[in-house]
Design a protein around this motif. Structure first.
Motif, PDB file in Angstrom:
ATOM      1  N   TYR A   2      36.734-110.884   9.397  1.00  0.00           N
ATOM      2  CA  TYR A   2      35.445-110.731  11.021  1.00  0.00           C
ATOM      3  C   TYR A   2      34.077-109.757   9.670  1.00  0.00           C
ATOM      4  CZ  TYR A   2      32.774-108.227  14.229  1.00  0.00           C
ATOM      5  OH  TYR A   2      32.144-107.610  14.635  1.00  0.00           O
ATOM      6  N   LEU A   3      35.480-108.242   8.879  1.00  0.00           N
ATOM      7  CA  LEU A   3      34.205-107.395   8.298  1.00  0.00           C
ATOM      8  C   LEU A   3      33.360-108.283   6.744  1.00  0.00           C
ATOM      9  CD1 LEU A   3      36.143-104.406   8.678  1.00  0.00           C
ATOM     10  CD2 LEU A   3      34.681-104.685  10.106  1.00  0.00           C
ATOM     11  N   SER A  21      32.100-110.817   7.437  1.00  0.00           N
ATOM     12  CA  SER A  21      31.094-111.449   8.047  1.00  0.00           C
ATOM     13  C   SER A  21      30.172-111.110   8.159  1.00  0.00           C
ATOM     14  CB  SER A  21      31.623-112.397   8.776  1.00  0.00           C
ATOM     15  OG  SER A  21      32.008-111.917   9.891  1.00  0.00           O
ATOM     16  N   CYS A  22      30.586-109.635   9.141  1.00  0.00           N
ATOM     17  CA  CYS A  22      29.685-108.397   8.957  1.00  0.00           C
ATOM     18  C   CYS A  22      28.542-108.700   7.941  1.00  0.00           C
ATOM     19  CB  CYS A  22      29.960-107.737  10.498  1.00  0.00           C
ATOM     20  SG  CYS A  22      30.828-107.762  11.854  1.00  0.00           S
ATOM     21  N   LYS A  61      25.924-111.069   6.779  1.00  0.00           N
ATOM     22  CA  LYS A  61      24.551-110.644   7.320  1.00  0.00           C
ATOM     23  C   LYS A  61      23.949-109.938   6.868  1.00  0.00           C
ATOM     24  CE  LYS A  61      23.646-110.866  12.860  1.00  0.00           C
ATOM     25  NZ  LYS A  61      23.968-110.830  13.880  1.00  0.00           N
ATOM     26  N   ASP A  74      23.767-100.736  10.635  1.00  0.00           N
ATOM     27  CA  ASP A  74      25.346-101.874  10.626  1.00  0.00           C
ATOM     28  C   ASP A  74      26.322-101.255   9.797  1.00  0.00           C
ATOM     29  OD1 ASP A  74      23.831-103.038  13.109  1.00  0.00           O
ATOM     30  OD2 ASP A  74      22.599-104.732  11.761  1.00  0.00           O
ATOM     31  N   ILE A 125      30.171-101.656  10.643  1.00  0.00           N
ATOM     32  CA  ILE A 125      30.963-102.098   9.528  1.00  0.00           C
ATOM     33  C   ILE A 125      32.460-101.264   8.793  1.00  0.00           C
ATOM     34  CG2 ILE A 125      31.604-103.517   7.261  1.00  0.00           C
ATOM     35  CD1 ILE A 125      28.588-104.790   7.728  1.00  0.00           C
TER      36      ILE A 125
END
Length: 231
Positions: A122-123, A125-126, A129, A181, A185
């Motif tokens: 998940y991190l 994918s962040c 982004k 952001d 993370i």
């Protein structure tokens, strides 16, 4: 994954170095956030003054520092955030053993933790982004062709256009947004490594509050300046 299968001590050292990098830059992100938010009232206080150049110079320096932070965070080398997340994603057994030990030390109970792989996915994918954000790509070109190497404006423009960024001009607000952001993370990664928040969480907002207080206390500089007599 070559070079990412590390011991708990080695991963902990990586976290410590990322932590130190954050300590340096978080106050600068707060400064820039406050500068952007305060906006026109601040510019009115600086307008037409000589001493206001001090703020202008500070702004340039802080912007470049934050842009360098953004770039080194997404670079896949050294102690970058990108490499840290990759290391964590392939060391699930080390992480689970560490979390069980920490929980036992703090709560006196033996708990077996489930796989942490989904957390790092998940991190990642962040992080992806952030990397794919047009503003981030713009800041990469700026770092590589201007801050880092100071190439000619023609080469800088060429590299900018090669990335199809000719219609996108990243701003200081974009730098703050992306930096926040990345901090989110890394804070999430640290929590899932230490079972505790970093003590530096909230430093950006505190720094922004302090800077805003300074802007509010500033008079209209042009009216208060007493220049030395010309020689």
């Amino acid at each position: 994954m070559k070079g990412t299968d590390l011991s708990e001590a080695a991963i902990d050292q990586m976290f410590s170095r990322v932590h130190q990098d954050h300590l340096i830059v978080e106050s600068q992100i707060g400064w820039l956030s406050s500068y952007c938010s305060y906006g026109d009232p601040l510019f009115d206080k600086l307008d037409g003054s000589y001493s206001g150049w001090a703020v202008a110079i500070a702004h340039i320096s802080v912007v470049q520092s934050v842009i360098m932070f953004l770039n080194r965070s997404i670079d896949n080398n050294g102690d970058s955030l990108t490499r840290l997340i990759k290391v964590l994603s392939v060391n699930d057994n080390v992480i689970r053993q560490r979390l069980s030990r920490l929980y036992l030390e703090r709560h006196g109970k033996q708990v077996e933790f489930a796989s942490t792989v989904s957390i790092w996915e998940y991190l990642q994918s962040c992080l992806d982004k952030v990397k794919n954000d047009p503003s981030m790509k713009s800041f990469q070109v700026f770092r590589n062709a201007w801050i880092g190497h100071r190439l000619s404006r023609e080469v800088y423009s060429k590299k900018f256009n090669e990335q199809n960024l000719e219609k996108h001009r990243a701003s200081s607000e974009d730098a703050v947004r992306l930096a926040r952001d990345l901090l989110h993370i890394s804070h999430q990664a640290a929590f899932n490594w230490n079972l505790a928040k970093w003590e530096i969480e909230g430093r950006v907002d505190k720094a922004a509050e302090n800077c805003t207080m300074f802007w509010e206390l500033l008079p209209k500089l042009k009216k208060t300046e007493v220049l030395p007599p010309e020689k």
